[in-house]
Design an enzyme around this catalytic site. Structure first.
Site, PDB file in Angstrom:
ATOM      1  N   LYS A   1      24.869  13.275  -4.841  1.00 36.88           N
ATOM      2  CA  LYS A   1      24.137  13.827  -3.689  1.00 36.88           C
ATOM      3  C   LYS A   1      25.012  14.812  -2.930  1.00 36.88           C
ATOM      4  O   LYS A   1      24.505  15.752  -2.290  1.00 36.88           O
ATOM      5  CB  LYS A   1      23.633  12.706  -2.791  1.00 36.88           C
ATOM      6  CG  LYS A   1      24.705  11.747  -2.257  1.00 36.88           C
ATOM      7  CD  LYS A   1      25.252  12.160  -0.910  1.00 36.88           C
ATOM      8  CE  LYS A   1      26.337  11.214  -0.453  1.00 36.88           C
ATOM      9  NZ  LYS A   1      26.859  11.538   0.889  1.00 36.88           N
TER      10      LYS A   1
ATOM     11  N   THR B   1      22.124  13.815   3.507  1.00 38.02           N
ATOM     12  CA  THR B   1      23.273  14.697   3.310  1.00 38.02           C
ATOM     13  C   THR B   1      22.859  16.159   3.184  1.00 38.02           C
ATOM     14  O   THR B   1      23.621  17.057   3.523  1.00 38.02           O
ATOM     15  CB  THR B   1      24.064  14.254   2.062  1.00 38.02           C
ATOM     16  OG1 THR B   1      24.252  12.844   2.093  1.00 38.02           O
ATOM     17  CG2 THR B   1      25.422  14.914   2.019  1.00 38.02           C
TER      18      THR B   1
END
Length: 337
Positions: A195, A252
């Site tokens: 991620k 994120t």
């Protein structure tokens, strides 16, 4: 405060994430030692009650014990939480191993892939502490500052032994931190590592002013990319649809506290990687993970187009604008591969 019996806990790593976890566990009533390599940092924390370089503005519990002695930190600890950068994990755990209790439960809060071996962090830790010790993985959408300040947060704790996973759930939970159990260590770790790569791409897209359509496409196709690699290694697709996959990815890629997204924003402005990193104190794991993930994808026969383009941008071989154009002009295909 957690109503379970107080345990002795060691947190290895005095960056933002390690400090936040140490503060949380102290508030749960556990006896917590927080290790930093830098003795000057532990002295400042003791004097001021704040980790100013990594977690400014967050007052730490007076019961928290900072130390620069690794053997003292882990001695007699029932839980050892590892929160150092991925590239330093092997060396630190090699040093800590002789001082660990035989039945200590290790909780890896490290998100990355070792560049040389392409191993997940739990595998790196196991190689250094031995296969007889139980290693769990903590991951999910969780900015350190928000955890330290008590913002409601949900994460995943993954491990192969259900009884010990439940113990971590019980001992680490509070009114502000909820832990969901998983036995898919591979899926949880790959989701947590990759991620960060997609978040760099999200920062680039934001910096170039590409709009919300592009961000939605990037997050969605990024999740496909992450799932593809995780499943090739033995992870499960449903894990990547949960907190440690989609949840962490969304946070994120969109959150203002994301270091990896910030790297992408600066790259999109035309800065070189060296210029970007020179202005950052904390580690942006996605930079190292990009190259490691690309090598791992090649080994597994997995196509990782976003990761490839970010590798080219990070190396300075392509501009962000060219990377975006090449992604858009790839051969069109069925969405379900």
């Amino acid at each position: 405060m957690n109503k379970t019996k107080a345990k002795r806990v060691a947190v290895i790593g005095c960056g933002a994430w390690g400090t936040a976890l140490a503060a949380h566990l102290s508030k749960c009533g556990h006896v917590v030692r927080l290790w930093a390599r830098d003795r000057a940092l532990t002295d400042r924390i003791l004097a001021k009650g704040v980790n100013e370089p990594y977690l400014p503005g967050v007052s730490l519990p007076s019961t928290l014990e900072p130390t620069a002695e690794l053997d003292m930190a882990v001695r007699d600890a029932c839980y050892v939480v590892v929160a150092v950068p991925s590239h330093g994990t092997r060396d630190v755990m090699k040093q800590a191993a002789p001082h660990l209790l035989p039945d200590a439960v290790i909780v890896s809060a490290v998100k990355g892939i070792e560049e040389k071996t392409l191993l997940r962090m739990s595998k790196v830790i196991t190689e250094e502490v031995g296969p007889s010790r139980f290693v769990t993985v903590l991951s999910g959408p969780s900015f350190a500052a928000e955890v330290a300040l008590g913002a409601p947060t949900a994460v995943v704790i993954a491990g192969s032994e259900e009884r010990l996973v439940k113990e971590v759930q019980r001992d680490f939970r509070s009114g502000t931190l909820r832990l969901y159990a998983s036995d898919d260590v591979i899926g949880v770790e790959v989701g947590g590592a990759l991620k960060n790569v997609i978040a760099i791409a999200a920062g680039v897209a934001d910096s170039l002013g590409l709009g919300n359509n592009s961000l939605a496409a990037l997050v969605t196709r990024g999740l496909v990319e992450i799932s593809r690699l995780a499943c090739s290694l033995g992870g499960r697709r449903d894990t990547l649809a949960g907190l440690s996959g989609l949840g962490d990815l969304v946070l994120t890629c969109t959150g203002g506290l994301s270091r990896n997204r910030r790297v992408g924003i600066e790259l999109g402005k035309g800065c070189s990687l060296d210029e970007v990193l020179s202005g950052m104190r904390a580690v942006a794991e996605g930079v190292r993970t990009t190259h490691a993930a690309l090598s791992l994808g090649r080994r597994q026969g997995c196509e990782l187009p976003i990761t490839f383009q970010m590798s080219e941008v990070l190396a300075g071989r392509k501009t962000p604008q060219v990377a975006v154009e090449e992604l858009m002009l790839r051969r069109q295909r069925s969405e379900i591969d």
